[in-house]
Design a protein around this motif. Structure first.
Motif: not given
Length: 80
Positions: A15-19, A29-36, A54-70
């Motif tokens: 996917t070209g994402l930097d781990p 985050a959507a790409q990593r989860l393979r969702i829209g 972060v300021g006006r930007l919305r960001r997802v911590p990478p460890d939030a994704l496995p927690a969501f899947v769990s």
């Protein structure tokens, strides 16, 4: 066979994402989860996927994704 597994690219490489990123965009985050993208934004807005601003930007911590899947797996196991 073992050589093929050792040299197979990871999902992030495909996917070209930097781990090593500390925070992901909602699109990444959507790409990593393979969702829209829209589905991922809805999950972030409802709080199902942890996010930070972060300021006006919305960001997802990478460890939030496995927690969501769990949590999804836990809900599915309880429903069965």
């Amino acid at each position: 066979m073992a050589d093929q597994l050792a040299t197979a690219p990871s999902d992030d490489a495909l996917t070209g994402l930097d781990p090593t990123l500390a925070l992901l965009t909602v699109e990444e985050a959507a790409q990593r989860l393979r969702i829209g993208r829209t589905t991922c934004f809805r999950l972030v807005i409802t709080g199902e996927i942890e996010s930070v601003t972060v300021g006006r930007l919305r960001r997802v911590p990478p460890d939030a994704l496995p927690a969501f899947v769990s949590r999804l797996r836990h809900r599915a196991a309880e429903a069965a």
